[in-house]
Design a protein around this motif. Structure first.
Motif, PDB file in Angstrom:
ATOM      1  N   ALA B  63       0.842  -1.318  -0.172  1.00 21.69           N
ATOM      2  CA  ALA B  63       0.011  -0.102   0.012  1.00 21.69           C
ATOM      3  C   ALA B  63       1.014   1.086   0.021  1.00 21.69           C
ATOM      4  O   ALA B  63       0.560   2.295  -0.615  1.00 21.69           O
ATOM      5  N   ILE B  64       1.972   1.150   0.775  1.00 19.42           N
ATOM      6  CA  ILE B  64       2.637   2.559   0.992  1.00 19.42           C
ATOM      7  C   ILE B  64       3.590   2.583  -0.462  1.00 19.42           C
ATOM      8  O   ILE B  64       4.141   3.701  -0.915  1.00 19.42           O
ATOM      9  N   ALA B  65       3.981   1.329  -0.910  1.00 26.96           N
ATOM     10  CA  ALA B  65       4.809   1.396  -2.282  1.00 26.96           C
ATOM     11  C   ALA B  65       3.810   1.915  -3.465  1.00 26.96           C
ATOM     12  O   ALA B  65       4.245   2.561  -4.304  1.00 26.96           O
ATOM     13  N   SER B  66       2.723   1.845  -3.299  1.00 30.81           N
ATOM     14  CA  SER B  66       1.707   2.301  -4.347  1.00 30.81           C
ATOM     15  C   SER B  66       1.420   3.823  -4.314  1.00 30.81           C
ATOM     16  O   SER B  66       1.067   4.305  -5.163  1.00 30.81           O
ATOM     17  N   MET B  67       2.026   4.287  -3.093  1.00 29.16           N
ATOM     18  CA  MET B  67       2.335   6.011  -3.050  1.00 29.16           C
ATOM     19  C   MET B  67       3.666   6.299  -3.568  1.00 29.16           C
ATOM     20  O   MET B  67       3.994   7.524  -3.481  1.00 29.16           O
ATOM     21  N   GLY B  68       4.410   5.305  -3.865  1.00 30.66           N
ATOM     22  CA  GLY B  68       5.821   5.741  -4.311  1.00 30.66           C
ATOM     23  C   GLY B  68       6.760   5.695  -3.161  1.00 30.66           C
ATOM     24  O   GLY B  68       8.024   6.126  -3.508  1.00 30.66           O
ATOM     25  N   PHE B  69       6.589   5.230  -2.240  1.00 27.50           N
ATOM     26  CA  PHE B  69       7.476   5.183  -1.023  1.00 27.50           C
ATOM     27  C   PHE B  69       7.845   3.817  -0.703  1.00 27.50           C
ATOM     28  O   PHE B  69       7.284   2.753  -0.311  1.00 27.50           O
ATOM     29  N   THR B  70       9.223   3.497  -1.148  1.00 32.20           N
ATOM     30  CA  THR B  70       9.614   2.182  -0.987  1.00 32.20           C
ATOM     31  C   THR B  70      11.139   2.261  -0.199  1.00 32.20           C
ATOM     32  O   THR B  70      11.769   2.993  -0.413  1.00 32.20           O
ATOM     33  N   GLY B  71      11.232   1.157   0.537  1.00 34.17           N
ATOM     34  CA  GLY B  71      12.585   0.971   1.292  1.00 34.17           C
ATOM     35  C   GLY B  71      13.862   0.316   0.509  1.00 34.17           C
ATOM     36  O   GLY B  71      13.583   0.031  -0.451  1.00 34.17           O
ATOM     37  N   ARG B  72      14.937   1.166   0.950  1.00 29.36           N
ATOM     38  CA  ARG B  72      15.976   0.567   0.576  1.00 29.36           C
ATOM     39  C   ARG B  72      16.741  -0.460   0.667  1.00 29.36           C
ATOM     40  O   ARG B  72      17.495  -1.407   0.310  1.00 29.36           O
ATOM     41  N   GLN B  73      16.003  -1.109   1.821  1.00 32.41           N
ATOM     42  CA  GLN B  73      16.722  -2.458   2.646  1.00 32.41           C
ATOM     43  C   GLN B  73      15.665  -3.597   2.234  1.00 32.41           C
ATOM     44  O   GLN B  73      16.121  -4.619   2.949  1.00 32.41           O
ATOM     45  N   GLY B  74      14.669  -3.404   1.602  1.00 29.65           N
ATOM     46  CA  GLY B  74      13.566  -4.209   1.257  1.00 29.65           C
ATOM     47  C   GLY B  74      12.893  -4.485   2.655  1.00 29.65           C
ATOM     48  O   GLY B  74      12.457  -5.795   2.778  1.00 29.65           O
ATOM     49  N   GLU B  75      12.780  -3.739   3.632  1.00 33.48           N
ATOM     50  CA  GLU B  75      12.228  -4.069   4.738  1.00 33.48           C
ATOM     51  C   GLU B  75      10.475  -4.143   4.774  1.00 33.48           C
ATOM     52  O   GLU B  75      10.106  -3.651   3.768  1.00 33.48           O
TER      53      GLU B  75
END
Lengths: 121, 197
Positions: B63-75
């Motif tokens: 859901a958060i990735a759908s707003m364009g926010f993704t983690g750098r560590q694959g968390e």
């Protein structure tokens, strides 16, 4: 911070809680560089983030009074030595080389590695 | 410290692991661009859109990735929702794991030994020191972040905000409210701080 001033004052007095926190993310440029180096090394596949967190937790537990980004840098140095990417001896030699270069550099000029080896006029 | 960092950096550059311009971009990103406004946008959407709230409950990472926010560590992200019965609060007792993509880098107090130990042992009194007093009926759940799982607290939507749009709602969502050491601001509080017109 949503704490009213009296609560903030109380927290500030508790040992170890640095509540005057809304300054810049990094207090000094080297902190930002140390942060970015660890993230980049992870992204280049040198270590898993899980291992990073374990190692950082270990440093923090062993040296709880050390400032956070010093703990961060010590962890990175230790982890890179442990996996053999940057052995301790090689790193200390390089710190020495930078130290000599810094001492050989007049104020206001950029520090260049090997500056101490250049012939002087 | 400066020399130690320079030494490590120059060795890593020579060995081909680090590209200096890329380091600067990464620093710029975390200093200037990533911050709690990302998380506030997520919370405001969750308040406004029940389907997004459900998506956040089901799979917060997606859901958060759908707003364009993704983690750098694959968390993996988990959203924990405050209710009248339960207040959620986040700590990392081991080190300082924190949901960077939505909150930026952690404040100094989050990394302090005192917060890391006391948040677990006496959360109610720690909350009190942050100026948050909950009724005795409200249970406090403390979530311990790890390298793999990071938590985002979805604070309760303040009363009197029914007609507000997402952009205005986001102004009520403070960093502390998403760590659980604060509550979302009321519109009056946000206006008093100059966060809301």
């Amino acid at each position: 911070m949503s704490a009213p001033d009296d609560a903030r004052g109380k927290l500030l007095q508790s040992p170890g809680i640095p509540l005057s926190d809304d300054g810049p993310v990094f207090a000094e440029p080297w902190e930002a560089k140390a942060f970015a180096l660890a993230v980049t090394c992870h992204e280049r596949g040198l270590f898993a983030w899980h291992d990073w967190a374990q190692a950082l937790g270990g440093t923090i537990a062993a040296r709880p009074d050390m400032p956070y980004y010093r703990q961060w840098l010590a962890t990175l140095e230790g982890l890179l030595a442990e996996i053999g990417t940057v052995p301790e001896a090689e790193r200390l030699d390089r710190v020495d080389a930078w130290d000599r270069a810094a001492r050989a550099t007049p104020h206001g000029e950029p520090i260049v590695l090997g500056r101490d080896l250049e012939p002087h006029d | 410290m400066e020399l130690r960092v320079r030494a490590l950096e120059s060795l890593l550059v020579e060995k081909g692991y680090v590209d200096p311009p890329a380091l600067d971009v990464l620093i710029e990103t975390y200093e200037k661009q990533v911050g709690p406004r990302n998380g506030a946008a997520v919370v405001a959407r969750a308040w406004s859109d029940p389907a997004f709230m459900q998506a956040l409950r089901d799979d917060a990472t997606a859901a958060i990735a759908s707003m364009g926010f993704t983690g750098r560590q694959g968390e993996h992200m988990v959203a924990v929702e405050n209710t009248p019965d339960t207040h959620n609060m986040v700590v990392c007792t081991l080190c300082s794991c924190y949901p960077w993509p939505v909150l930026g880098l952690p404040p100094a107090w989050y990394k302090s030994p005192a917060y890391r130990s006391r948040a677990v042992i006496e959360p109610r009194s720690v909350l009190g020191e942050f100026g948050v007093t909950l009724s005795g009926e409200t249970a406090i759940r403390v979530w311990d972040s790890t390298a793999e799982v990071r938590y985002l607290v979805v604070p309760r939507r303040p009363e009197g905000t029914e007609g507000m749009d997402e952009a205005d709602l986001a102004c009520l969502v403070t960093r502390d409210s998403m760590v659980g050491t604060g509550l979302a601001l009321t519109p009056e509080e946000a206006r008093a701080r100059g966060l809301l017109a």
